[in-house]
Design a protein around this motif. Sequence first.
Motif, PDB file in Angstrom:
ATOM      1  N   ARG A  87       1.028  -1.297  -0.032  1.00 36.23           N
ATOM      2  CA  ARG A  87       0.066   0.057   0.019  1.00 36.23           C
ATOM      3  C   ARG A  87       0.801   1.286   0.197  1.00 36.23           C
ATOM      4  O   ARG A  87       0.549   2.202   0.538  1.00 36.23           O
ATOM      5  CB  ARG A  87      -0.976   0.111   1.118  1.00 36.23           C
ATOM      6  CG  ARG A  87      -1.889  -1.183   1.105  1.00 36.23           C
ATOM      7  CD  ARG A  87      -3.112  -0.920   2.112  1.00 36.23           C
ATOM      8  NE  ARG A  87      -3.890   0.189   1.534  1.00 36.23           N
ATOM      9  CZ  ARG A  87      -4.652   0.586   2.443  1.00 36.23           C
ATOM     10  NH1 ARG A  87      -4.948   0.311   3.899  1.00 36.23           N
ATOM     11  NH2 ARG A  87      -5.496   1.363   2.016  1.00 36.23           N
ATOM     12  N   MET A 145     -11.087  -9.760  -8.895  1.00 41.11           N
ATOM     13  CA  MET A 145     -12.058 -10.008  -7.785  1.00 41.11           C
ATOM     14  C   MET A 145     -12.257 -11.497  -7.539  1.00 41.11           C
ATOM     15  O   MET A 145     -12.429 -12.079  -6.511  1.00 41.11           O
ATOM     16  CB  MET A 145     -13.586  -9.676  -8.242  1.00 41.11           C
ATOM     17  CG  MET A 145     -13.412  -8.036  -8.163  1.00 41.11           C
ATOM     18  SD  MET A 145     -15.244  -7.326  -8.456  1.00 41.11           S
ATOM     19  CE  MET A 145     -15.208  -7.476  -9.962  1.00 41.11           C
ATOM     20  N   SER A 149     -11.253 -12.113  -3.817  1.00 42.79           N
ATOM     21  CA  SER A 149     -12.411 -12.017  -3.039  1.00 42.79           C
ATOM     22  C   SER A 149     -13.292 -13.433  -3.521  1.00 42.79           C
ATOM     23  O   SER A 149     -14.281 -13.291  -2.952  1.00 42.79           O
ATOM     24  CB  SER A 149     -13.092 -10.732  -3.298  1.00 42.79           C
ATOM     25  OG  SER A 149     -12.516  -9.695  -2.537  1.00 42.79           O
TER      26      SER A 149
ATOM     27  N   ASP B  28     -11.280  -7.959   1.462  1.00 44.45           N
ATOM     28  CA  ASP B  28     -12.113  -7.297   0.138  1.00 44.45           C
ATOM     29  C   ASP B  28     -11.677  -5.907   0.109  1.00 44.45           C
ATOM     30  O   ASP B  28     -11.416  -5.250   1.053  1.00 44.45           O
ATOM     31  CB  ASP B  28     -13.646  -7.208   0.396  1.00 44.45           C
ATOM     32  CG  ASP B  28     -14.337  -8.492   0.021  1.00 44.45           C
ATOM     33  OD1 ASP B  28     -13.602  -9.386  -0.435  1.00 44.45           O
ATOM     34  OD2 ASP B  28     -15.466  -8.479   0.474  1.00 44.45           O
ATOM     35  N   THR B  29     -11.527  -5.602  -1.302  1.00 37.43           N
ATOM     36  CA  THR B  29     -11.586  -4.168  -1.488  1.00 37.43           C
ATOM     37  C   THR B  29     -12.694  -3.507  -1.215  1.00 37.43           C
ATOM     38  O   THR B  29     -13.786  -4.069  -1.284  1.00 37.43           O
ATOM     39  CB  THR B  29     -10.666  -3.658  -2.534  1.00 37.43           C
ATOM     40  OG1 THR B  29     -11.594  -4.070  -3.630  1.00 37.43           O
ATOM     41  CG2 THR B  29      -9.392  -4.248  -2.911  1.00 37.43           C
ATOM     42  N   ALA B  32     -14.791  -4.315  -4.437  1.00 37.35           N
ATOM     43  CA  ALA B  32     -15.124  -5.297  -4.573  1.00 37.35           C
ATOM     44  C   ALA B  32     -16.296  -5.849  -3.659  1.00 37.35           C
ATOM     45  O   ALA B  32     -17.387  -6.493  -4.113  1.00 37.35           O
ATOM     46  CB  ALA B  32     -13.994  -6.568  -4.002  1.00 37.35           C
ATOM     47  N   LEU B  78      -8.253   0.392  -4.281  1.00 38.04           N
ATOM     48  CA  LEU B  78      -7.009   0.090  -3.546  1.00 38.04           C
ATOM     49  C   LEU B  78      -7.202   0.012  -2.260  1.00 38.04           C
ATOM     50  O   LEU B  78      -6.066  -0.132  -1.375  1.00 38.04           O
ATOM     51  CB  LEU B  78      -6.250   1.097  -4.112  1.00 38.04           C
ATOM     52  CG  LEU B  78      -5.533   1.004  -5.260  1.00 38.04           C
ATOM     53  CD1 LEU B  78      -4.919   2.305  -5.577  1.00 38.04           C
ATOM     54  CD2 LEU B  78      -4.930  -0.184  -5.761  1.00 38.04           C
ATOM     55  N   VAL B  79      -8.497   0.071  -1.521  1.00 35.49           N
ATOM     56  CA  VAL B  79      -8.471   0.320  -0.192  1.00 35.49           C
ATOM     57  C   VAL B  79      -9.267  -1.094   0.547  1.00 35.49           C
ATOM     58  O   VAL B  79     -10.251  -1.247   0.105  1.00 35.49           O
ATOM     59  CB  VAL B  79      -9.320   1.340   0.442  1.00 35.49           C
ATOM     60  CG1 VAL B  79      -9.593   1.653   1.847  1.00 35.49           C
ATOM     61  CG2 VAL B  79      -8.564   2.790  -0.400  1.00 35.49           C
ATOM     62  N   PRO B  80      -8.753  -1.665   1.411  1.00 37.01           N
ATOM     63  CA  PRO B  80      -9.194  -2.657   2.147  1.00 37.01           C
ATOM     64  C   PRO B  80     -10.212  -2.209   2.951  1.00 37.01           C
ATOM     65  O   PRO B  80     -10.270  -1.379   3.416  1.00 37.01           O
ATOM     66  CB  PRO B  80      -8.102  -3.390   2.602  1.00 37.01           C
ATOM     67  CG  PRO B  80      -6.832  -2.692   2.312  1.00 37.01           C
ATOM     68  CD  PRO B  80      -7.332  -1.435   1.901  1.00 37.01           C
TER      69      PRO B  80
END
Lengths: 472, 98, 378
Positions: A87, A145, A149, B28-29, B32, B78-80
């Motif tokens: 990040r 995805m 996920s 998950d982002t 998502a 880009l952010v979980p």
Amino acid sequence: MSVAPRREDYDVVVIGAGPAGLAAAATAAEAGLATLLLDENAGPGGQVFRAIASTPVTDRKQLGEDYWVGADLVQSLRAGSTEVIHRATVWSLDRNLDIAVSIGGASAFIKARRVILATGALERPFPIPGWTLPGVMTAGAAQTMLKSSALVPDGRTVIAGQGPLLWLLAAQILRLGGRIDRILDTTERGNYFAALPHAFAFLTSPYFAKGLSMMREVKAKVQVVSGVTELAAAGDGQLASVSYVAGGKRETIAADLLLLHQGVVPNVNLAMSAGVEHRWDDLQLCWSPVLDASGTSSVAGIAIAGDGAGIGGANAAVVRGRIAARAAVEALAPASAAKLASMAALRSDLAKAERGRIFLDTLFRPAAQFRIPSGDTIVCRCEEVTAKDVLDSVAIGATGPNQLKAYRRTGMGPCQGRLCGLTITELMAQARGKTPQEIGYYRLRAPVKPITLAELAAVPKSEADVKAVVRG
Amino acid sequence: MFKRSEQDKRPPVQIFVDGIAVAARQGDTVSAALLASGVDARRSTAVSGAPRLPYCMMGVCFDCLVTIDGVGNRQGCLVPVAEGMQVEIQKGKREIGR
Amino acid sequence: MRTDYDVAVVGGGLLGSAIAWGLGRLGKKVAVLDEGDITKRASRANFALVWVQSKGLGMPAYTVWTVQASQAWGRLASELKQQTGLDVALQQNGGFHLTLGDDEFGQRTELVKRMHNQVGAADYKMEMLSASEVKKSLPLIGPEVSGGSYCPLDGHVNSLRTFRAFHTGFKAFGIDYLPERPVSAISKSGGEFRLTTPKGELRAAKIVLAAGNANQTLAPMVGLFAPMGPTRGQIVVTERTMPFLPHPLTTIRQTDEGTVMIGDSKEDELDDRALKHSISAVMTDRAQRMFPHLSRLNVVRSWAGIRVMPQDGFPIYDQSETHPGAFVACCHSGVTLASNHAFEIARMVAQGALEPELVGAFSASRFGAVGAANNSGY
């Protein structure tokens, strides 16, 4: 995870933790160099090995053996001394190898003796009518995805385009129980003949058998239409249908999700902003950096490895990462190079990994109609500029992408040309009867990704800097 | 548009989208989670107000822009997700101070 | 290529385009010779103010000229709109220069005083305001703002759209815009000028040199003089935001599109490809101290541009004694002065002579042989 780099300077800073970056960092650290690996994502893997350390997809067969190769790369990286920060968004790299990186909302500034850019690829823009509609995504997006996920399409789903990734994604979606209604193959028929002379190398490459069996697997379950042209998405505020022409007939099918893919192209923004010279690649139809055999660019100290160096695929990326790292070791700590694989061995690995690439590039060279749009089709998604707008600007004198920016704001939005740059170059080249090389590309500058104003304001400043700004 | 595979055994995370609780999974982002949730997550652009959903999911297209915990124009892909995260679907230009 | 033109304008930036457009408007047959996609173009890098306050200290004629331009801008904007359909988003509701802390407030007060005391300058009602007075117009200012100067004539415009509007207007006026033709030589024979370009020679009865800093090299080819002293300026721009800033400032303005531009530095460095982040940091730090809400906005781009800058900071408009029909025009404020260039300079070029009462003060003869120091306030 949001930790600042431990040092202010490093022997080697690797940017991007995909196949090339993982391999490069592990190699540099193995030779004892102080190595930092910066990556924008939450975990290692880049795109091809996305979520390799965290994927909820536990059935290994579903993602395929090629995916799990990434786990070994991560393991060897973690066995070494590389400092890894995820990040972490690098927003500036310059000729002095000064790097600005945003981590957790604050910037750190570090200096490298060598930089290895492993910023990989992104999917080629696919500017068809309706491609900005909600419900139209890239195939890579769906794959992201799926890997990170375990999400798969469950509405009426159409996949359109061409290239190896398209078939891999389709197979993965089906294995995970997702839905695909139709696959629209846009490969031009003429490409099969053009690719024929390169077929022998391909037949003896590992791509061949795998690719064939995957296509068989998909075709057994999904209707595949080949020779697709005039592809368009339509809907009122949301994708409702996909239409196309095949076999001389127009077909329209209802759809909730359209996944587009026509290959990948180097992600050039950071390299270009650092001043690395790029040339237009007539085969791959994209900008590629000018590099020597070790991946060293036109800017001293900056090497590029992986798909950012020209599309070569994951296997080649790993080897290019090792080559670039070895070159850095040879320059900075020659005595330590002995413990690494020899350059000769690496080059022979690379030749093997690149076998069959020309065949794929030729076969899956996207058709002009899907690269060079017309009329009201949006070219610049950020600033919502159409193909007609671009042509109108050429008519009043725009000679290249930068003058076009001044007229129309193309490339001025947050994506900074990533989704329109290639289209603009090719569209202007066609309109002006020039080559893409003659037309050129946007001049890119830092920040290559947005950062907050407060973050920029926090950059250390000198008295002279203040004097350059403040005046009565 | 998307569904979760049954083999996904990651722990649940609850986020709020325009105040409504949405079930996500750890890792998950934000994008998502929004696409998996079935909620209408279409933002509207700052230029024409046209509706958009995430396009690339890898941080390059900026069509996933979303307000997260009060900060506008963040790249949702880009952010979980994090427990209790407040997500707002953006309509048009960002407001200053948000 | 051999074409005859009434006037060839060398330089297709804002200044050359304004003059060319103005000549076309008067029915002249005009060619604009420009460079290509990548070259130093202040027209693509500027801050887009239509600005009056603090201009002209040391040269009252420049103040008069600037005020005239500011007043004529509305007419230019409406003519461009009428001709091209493009709204250049001219806004002239007054502009501010904010100060941080007491020292800056004191210095600015001093400057305003000196401007007022200057004999012969136009009165443009520049005044100092306290922080609380500023706050009435700019409610989002931060606690460090000590006040500022205000001038009701100040404003801003969408300069890129203005640039596009001029170039769009060329078509309607039958002006030939000829890019990728840098001029390498100029000669005069048989009553016409011959300009050498990589794509051939071009002939014109008159020429206007409007090539920015390159005028320094071009001017001597036709007996003119244009000593330049360029500097670099950096600008930072944010993402689009809902309107929050009702007036432009010297260093912060919100565009009609919603982005916030933050300027600008003045550096000796003349490489416009590299950026110095520490300088952008000073600019953005000052901006967020003036408007704390800005701190959370995303910066999407930043760039450096090379200012077109006559050596003493004031415009140069001149005509050649040795090569009648050759004119030179260059100035820093290509945006602010666009209206004068389109209406006045174009008119004078068309009639064949500059009017001393209007622009006599801007002749390069003021430099003598060695040039002068820049104390114009930039």
